[in-house]
Write an enzyme that holds these catalytic residues in place. Structure first.
Site, mmCIF file in Angstrom:
data_model
loop_
_atom_site.group_PDB
_atom_site.id
_atom_site.type_symbol
_atom_site.label_atom_id
_atom_site.label_comp_id
_atom_site.label_asym_id
_atom_site.label_seq_id
_atom_site.Cartn_x
_atom_site.Cartn_y
_atom_site.Cartn_z
ATOM 1 N N CYS A 29 0.818 -1.115 0.001
ATOM 2 C CA CYS A 29 -0.136 -0.028 0.207
ATOM 3 C C CYS A 29 1.121 1.153 0.040
ATOM 4 C CB CYS A 29 -0.987 -0.060 1.197
ATOM 5 S SG CYS A 29 -1.752 -1.415 1.387
ATOM 6 N N TRP A 100 -3.973 -1.996 -1.454
ATOM 7 C CA TRP A 100 -3.944 -3.173 -2.367
ATOM 8 C C TRP A 100 -4.089 -4.271 -1.395
ATOM 9 C CZ3 TRP A 100 -1.194 -7.335 -3.284
ATOM 10 C CH2 TRP A 100 -1.214 -8.000 -4.729
ATOM 11 N N GLU A 527 10.595 -15.083 -18.932
ATOM 12 C CA GLU A 527 10.312 -13.407 -18.750
ATOM 13 C C GLU A 527 9.280 -13.006 -19.595
ATOM 14 O OE1 GLU A 527 10.770 -11.548 -16.762
ATOM 15 O OE2 GLU A 527 10.381 -9.674 -17.555
ATOM 16 N N LYS A 531 5.824 -11.376 -18.882
ATOM 17 C CA LYS A 531 5.049 -10.242 -19.205
ATOM 18 C C LYS A 531 3.684 -10.359 -19.750
ATOM 19 C CE LYS A 531 7.308 -8.273 -17.688
ATOM 20 N NZ LYS A 531 8.672 -8.012 -17.021
ATOM 21 N N LYS A 650 3.688 -2.721 -7.847
ATOM 22 C CA LYS A 650 4.976 -2.565 -8.305
ATOM 23 C C LYS A 650 5.985 -2.992 -7.409
ATOM 24 C CE LYS A 650 8.169 -1.131 -11.203
ATOM 25 N NZ LYS A 650 8.292 -2.169 -12.158
HETATM 26 O O1 M6R Z 1 11.479 -4.980 -7.031
HETATM 27 P P1 M6R Z 1 12.046 -6.386 -7.639
HETATM 28 O O2 M6R Z 1 12.704 -6.582 -8.414
HETATM 29 O O3 M6R Z 1 12.466 -7.109 -6.210
HETATM 30 O O4 M6R Z 1 10.464 -6.965 -7.666
HETATM 31 C C1 M6R Z 1 10.232 -8.450 -7.985
HETATM 32 C C2 M6R Z 1 9.104 -8.912 -8.646
HETATM 33 O O5 M6R Z 1 8.001 -8.607 -7.849
HETATM 34 C C3 M6R Z 1 8.959 -8.002 -9.896
HETATM 35 O O6 M6R Z 1 10.232 -8.406 -11.018
HETATM 36 C C4 M6R Z 1 7.654 -8.445 -10.681
HETATM 37 O O7 M6R Z 1 7.948 -9.856 -11.010
HETATM 38 C C5 M6R Z 1 7.407 -7.582 -11.748
HETATM 39 N N1 M6R Z 1 5.975 -7.153 -11.929
HETATM 40 C C6 M6R Z 1 7.461 -8.374 -13.208
HETATM 41 O O8 M6R Z 1 6.996 -7.609 -14.289
#
Ligand code: M6R
Length: 655
Positions: A29, A100, A527, A531, A650
């Site tokens: 959040c 969230w 990956e 996506k 995010k």
């Molecule tokens: O901030 P981080 O790289 O540690 O985040 C890890 C994952 O939560 C992040 O890569 C997530 O899988 C993305 N939304 C993928 O696009």
């Protein structure tokens, strides 16, 4: 069905005493709070707007007005809607929140702030693990709950504690904290004390931005950069008392570690932000942040390389002063990461073992932290994280730290963090740090963070090879020259966008898609599938192409596109026979090749040439681009919320 369900794991117990209760777990959040001489409502909303990128399903704001009354407004829509609802609400002290939820309904009663007694208001990021028993305790004391959240338990407890002994907000919070199990970042205000806010951090990031005649709190200092570029990061278990003309931070023992009126004697230093705020609010002519960020990759890659190379040689110190020494000693690398960052770690394993022969283990942090890994003595732990705040990765590093301390230096472990955020939790845990220079990434789907991580990891492989004399100067030089060309090559891959748009029209009509790759192209396939599912909601799976006949071949039919990554490398012959397996079962193939792969085009094999003569290092970087563009355009055609896809956030700052 048993009335009581006991879930046990290594570190905590969650007791669900009543299965009809909705367990609301609040993640990621956004928190903003302000105390000022001026009206803070517009500041709170501007801050929330800047946190929108994290994803949320409701938002709310509580302000203590001039008459010392609490006014609270919530919405299940966007912050824009909140903006319309707050008209006429003004005050000098307030808190705001974007929520969230992973469990429980996103209804207004569950949105923050939570108010008790028309007097206390609280916003919270995190989970109260023992909320069921605490809720029962509060109910026994006469509390009436108006939400299903764990958060309300905190404010009810504070209220009970205050009322019982006629305590101040500060004292009541202090007495409440030891009763809470879990992770939280929170801020609380009291209408009867309209000059003060109390904020606490345990397991969920909080920063305090400093102003003149005003001070602010947020879960991400970026949210407040428009108003203050100076901030202090709360450490675990800290409690902060914010007033308009002072900020005092105490540690868990009540010792003052920061006083804004005596910064010389303070243990904590004020950070002046170096981040470029401009890109945060602007899509720069693109329809979505994700599209803009995909196109920013040539620049992001070039900037990540900057300062690391001199005269076609790698400067190992770009990983830290101690890097050459630490790298010369280690025998193994353990990568810990999540999601997209985990995929970059998988690519590194292929590079590192193949090119310099140092063994690499790669594990998702959420698994690593809950098993007892048997780890050897001389290990370099590499945490990869865009945000630097991912809770699973941070917890995994905490375990490494603990074991390291227990071994009293005998296990020779070191931690390297690769992150896009300089002032983050994971950076603070590390012995060595490498900062990617992707710039602010707003889209939930990670794009430029991934390719810049690959650049960082290719440099790490070269640095390890150099430090252990496993890489000749000639090979180092060749690799660095190759890396220097990557921004241009990525740009030419981006220039294929028209062809990808055509393909996107086909994929957008599918229910499901399969991605295939071999070697370093396997993590790239993973990956690509991540996506696609993340932003278009199309079911997508990735497999190492050699695994097809061991099961996934059963999924091949005319309706399911098979997306293949086919660079011209040692594995191409093997891959071509995998494609035969697909074609002969009526599968439709959409392949990305490099010009020398020379795949045979047929009715069922569609090919897009992405690049020419790609090297081992540049290959995964280049073939990522068409997959990003593909998922973006499929999602655009489907009309999904690309920058804030459903159910995702995010930065996953709580488990
Ligand atoms: O901030 P981080 O790289 O540690 O985040 C890890 C994952 O939560 C992040 O890569 C997530 O899988 C993305 N939304 C993928 O696009």
């Amino acid at each position: 069905m048993p009335k009581e369900l006991l879930l046990k794991n290594k570190s905590f117990y969650v007791i669900l005493t009543n299965l009809t209760v909705i367990l609301t777990v609040i993640f990621m959040c956004g928190i903003v709070g302000a105390v000022s001489e001026r009206n803070i409502t517009p500041i709170l909303l501007a801050g929330l707007t800047r946190l929108e990128y994290r994803g949320y399903d409701s938002a709310g704001v509580a302000v203590i007005n001039k008459e010392q009354n609490l006014e609270c407004v919530k919405t299940l829509n966007k912050v824009k809607d909140l903006n319309e609802k707050v008209t006429g609400i003004e005050g000098n002290l307030g808190i705001a929140h974007t929520r969230w939820a992973t469990h429980g309904l996103p209804v207004e009663s569950n949105a923050h702030p939570h108010i008790v007694n028309n007097r206390l208001a609280l916003v919270h990021n995190g989970i109260v693990e023992n909320y069921s028993e605490l809720k029962q305790f509060c109910i026994n004391q006469g509390a009436i709950f108006s939400s299903d959240t764990d958060t309300e338990v905190i404010v009810q407890l504070i209220n009970i504690t205050m009322q019982k002994d006629n305590l101040t907000l500060y004292d009541a919070v202090r007495q409440t904290l030891p009763k809470l199990k879990g992770a939280y970042g929170m801020a609380v205000i009291d209408a009867e004390n309209p000059d003060e806010m109390i904020a606490v951090r345990q397991g969920s990031p909080l920063t305090i931005s400093l102003g003149f005649g005003e001070n602010f709190i947020s879960s991400d200092p970026m949210a407040l950069l428009f108003i203050s570029q100076q901030y202090v990061v709360l450490e675990e278990n800290d409690l902060a008392i914010l007033r308009k003309d002072s900020v005092v931070i105490e540690n868990s023992k009540g010792k003052v570690v920061f006083d804004s009126n005596d910064t010389q004697k303070s243990k904590y230093k004020i950070i002046t932000s170096t981040q470029d705020d401009a890109g945060v609010t602007s899509k720069g002519g693109y329809r979505h942040f994700m599209h803009k960020e995909i196109h920013e990759q040539p620049k992001a890659i070039a900037e990540t390389l900057e300062g690391c190379i001199s005269d076609n040689r790698l400067l190992v110190e770009c990983f830290g002063q101690e890097a050459a020494f630490i790298f010369s000693k280690i025998k193994r690398v353990q990568i810990i990461a999540c999601g997209t960052s985990y995929h970059s770690g998988m690519v590194f394993r292929y590079w590192c073992e193949d090119i310099i022969g140092i063994p690499v283990d790669v594990e998702v942090a959420s698994e690593f932290r809950y098993r007892n890994p048997a780890i050897e003595k001389d290990v370099l732990f590499v945490a990869i994280s865009q945000s630097g705040e991912t809770a699973d990765t941070a917890e995994a590093l905490k375990i490494v730290e603990k074991l390291k301390k227990q071994a009293e230096g005998k296990n020779h472990w070191s931690i390297l963090t690769i992150s896009n955020k300089a002032e983050s939790t994971l950076v603070r845990y590390a012995d060595l740090v490498f900062l990617t220079r992707a710039g602010f990434e707003v889209g939930v789907a990670s794009t430029k963070a991934f390719t810049t991580q690959l650049v960082a990891l290719s440099l790490l492989m070269i640095a390890l090879g150099k430090s252990q004399k496993r890489l000749s100067e000639t090979v180092e030089k060749r690799m660095i020259q190759g890396l220097r060309k990557v921004p241009k090559l990525v740009q030419s891959a981006l220039d294929q966008e028209e062809q990808i748009i055509e393909l996107s029209n086909i994929i957008a009509n599918s229910q499901s898609a399969l991605f295939l790759g071999r070697g370093t192209m396997y993590p790239i396939a993973l990956e690509g599938a991540l996506k696609l599912k993340e932003i278009s909601y199309i079911h997508a799976e990735a497999f190492p192409a050699g695994e097809l006949k061991h099961g996934p071949l059963a999924l091949v039919d005319e309706e399911t596109p098979v997306i293949v990554i086919a660079p011209n490398n040692d594995l191409l012959i093997k891959l071509k026979s995998n494609l035969e397996e697909v074609s002969s079962r009526g599968g439709k193939i959409y392949a990305f090749e490099d010009k020398n792969s020379k795949l045979t085009r047929t009715k069922s094999v569609n090919v897009i040439s992405v690049a020419e003569n790609v090297g081992r290092i540049s290959c995964p970087l280049l073939f990522t681009i068409p997959l990003q563009l593909l998922s973006y355009h499929v999602a655009r055609i489907k009309g999904t919320d690309i920058d804030q896809p459903r159910n995702l956030a995010k930065s996953v700052t709580v488990e």
